[in-house]
Design an enzyme around this catalytic site. Structure first.
Site, short mmCIF file in Angstrom:
data_model
loop_
_atom_site.label_atom_id
_atom_site.label_comp_id
_atom_site.label_asym_id
_atom_site.label_seq_id
_atom_site.Cartn_x
_atom_site.Cartn_y
_atom_site.Cartn_z
N ARG A 29 -18.80 58.26 31.63
CA ARG A 29 -19.25 59.54 31.09
C ARG A 29 -21.14 59.98 31.48
NH1 ARG A 29 -16.91 56.87 26.19
NH2 ARG A 29 -16.98 54.90 27.31
N SER A 77 -14.96 56.95 20.91
CA SER A 77 -14.22 56.31 19.94
C SER A 77 -14.64 56.09 18.95
CB SER A 77 -12.81 55.14 20.24
OG SER A 77 -12.18 55.99 20.82
N HIS A 111 -11.01 61.24 26.29
CA HIS A 111 -9.67 60.96 27.25
C HIS A 111 -8.86 62.07 27.55
CE1 HIS A 111 -10.59 57.34 24.38
NE2 HIS A 111 -11.08 56.90 25.25
N LYS A 155 -13.45 44.73 20.68
CA LYS A 155 -14.37 45.39 20.25
C LYS A 155 -14.26 44.99 18.78
CE LYS A 155 -14.19 49.08 23.53
NZ LYS A 155 -13.28 49.91 23.85
N1 LIG Z 1 -15.46 61.41 26.83
C1 LIG Z 1 -14.91 60.46 28.06
N2 LIG Z 1 -14.93 60.99 28.89
C2 LIG Z 1 -14.39 59.95 29.72
N3 LIG Z 1 -13.61 59.09 30.60
C3 LIG Z 1 -14.30 58.87 28.97
C4 LIG Z 1 -14.42 59.19 28.09
N4 LIG Z 1 -14.26 58.59 26.69
C5 LIG Z 1 -14.14 57.46 27.57
N5 LIG Z 1 -13.90 57.40 28.44
C6 LIG Z 1 -13.09 56.50 29.93
O1 LIG Z 1 -11.73 55.93 29.23
C7 LIG Z 1 -11.56 54.40 29.54
C8 LIG Z 1 -10.92 53.65 27.99
O2 LIG Z 1 -12.33 54.03 27.15
P1 LIG Z 1 -12.95 52.93 25.65
O3 LIG Z 1 -10.96 53.06 25.42
O4 LIG Z 1 -13.32 52.18 25.73
O5 LIG Z 1 -12.74 54.46 24.90
P2 LIG Z 1 -14.13 54.70 24.34
O6 LIG Z 1 -14.33 56.75 23.83
O7 LIG Z 1 -15.79 54.62 25.69
O8 LIG Z 1 -14.07 53.91 22.91
P3 LIG Z 1 -15.54 52.72 22.36
O9 LIG Z 1 -15.94 53.46 21.61
O10 LIG Z 1 -14.58 52.20 21.94
O11 LIG Z 1 -15.64 51.70 23.77
C9 LIG Z 1 -13.27 53.76 29.68
O12 LIG Z 1 -13.36 53.98 31.58
C10 LIG Z 1 -13.99 55.28 29.71
O13 LIG Z 1 -14.98 54.87 30.15
MG LIG Z 2 -15.86 52.06 25.89
#
Ligand SMILES: Nc1ncnc2c1ncn2[C@@H]1O[C@H](COP(=O)(O)OP(=O)(O)OP(=O)(O)O)[C@@H](O)[C@H]1O
Ligand SMILES: [Mg+2]
Length: 165
Positions: A92, A130, A18, A42
């Site tokens: 990703r 996450s 993020h 979730k």
């Molecule tokens: N490592 C990463 N690189 C790029 N974008 C990311 C990454 N992790 C999350 N995102 C993006 O950030 C945004 C918010 O994602 P989100 O809050 O669902 O995080 P997440 O890490 O995917 O959490 P979860 O595992 O709970 O789904 C989404 O567009 C997601 O694709």
């Molecule tokens: Mg996610």
């Protein structure tokens, strides 16, 4: 015109993936609002919304144009209330694409004026989520390279407070 962009998500908790996106976007946009979705589908979150907001606030302090907000309901309504011109999402892997494509198209249907921007993180964060961080940490794995230092601290606090969660 100034570009104000919303970066929505659950951020439970904020990861370096993020943060990588936030750093890249903050260079391109005048204003970036990291927006925590309050009632996500979730299931039970690990961190409360205020805890998540505080971590994002701390970790993004160095960027002068990044702020934190929370929202509920439709993203397009929140974006409109913020007078934002676009939404930022991260891609990703191919697996993210289908869901993100659907959401972007639906949001465009709901508000044709609102654009969705996609960015890709540094290669080393392409597998970070996450959910995975929480899972690995719970089992005693080292996540220090994948989340900001203050998130590691908060994860430790959580585990101490609720050893069986
Ligand atoms: N490592 C990463 N690189 C790029 N974008 C990311 C990454 N992790 C999350 N995102 C993006 O950030 C945004 C918010 O994602 P989100 O809050 O669902 O995080 P997440 O890490 O995917 O959490 P979860 O595992 O709970 O789904 C989404 O567009 C997601 O694709
Ligand atoms: Mg996610």
């Amino acid at each position: 015109m100034k570009t104000k962009v919303i970066y929505p998500g659950t951020f439970d908790p904020l990861t370096n993936g993020h943060l990588d996106l936030i750093a890249r976007a903050s260079k391109l946009m005048d204003e970036l609002v990291v927006a925590i979705l309050r009632n996500s589908e979730k299931g039970e979150p690990l961190f409360t919304v205020p805890e998540r907001a505080e971590m994002i606030h701390e970790a993004t302090r160095e960027f002068g144009n990044v702020s934190v907000a929370t929202f509920d309901g439709l993203l397009v309504d929140f974006a409109r209330s913020q007078k934002a011109s676009a939404v930022l999402r991260g891609i990703r892997a191919i697996s993210d694409y289908e869901y993100e494509f659907q959401m972007a198209m639906m949001n465009r249907k709901l508000d044709p004026e609102l654009e969705t921007l996609f960015m890709m993180p540094a290669e080393k964060y392409t597998y970070v989520s996450s959910r995975l961080i929480k899972g690995v940490f719970r089992l005693g794995g080292d996540v220090t390279a994948l989340v900001p230092p203050l998130v590691v601290e908060r994860l430790k606090d959580k585990t101490l407070a609720t050893p069986h969660k």
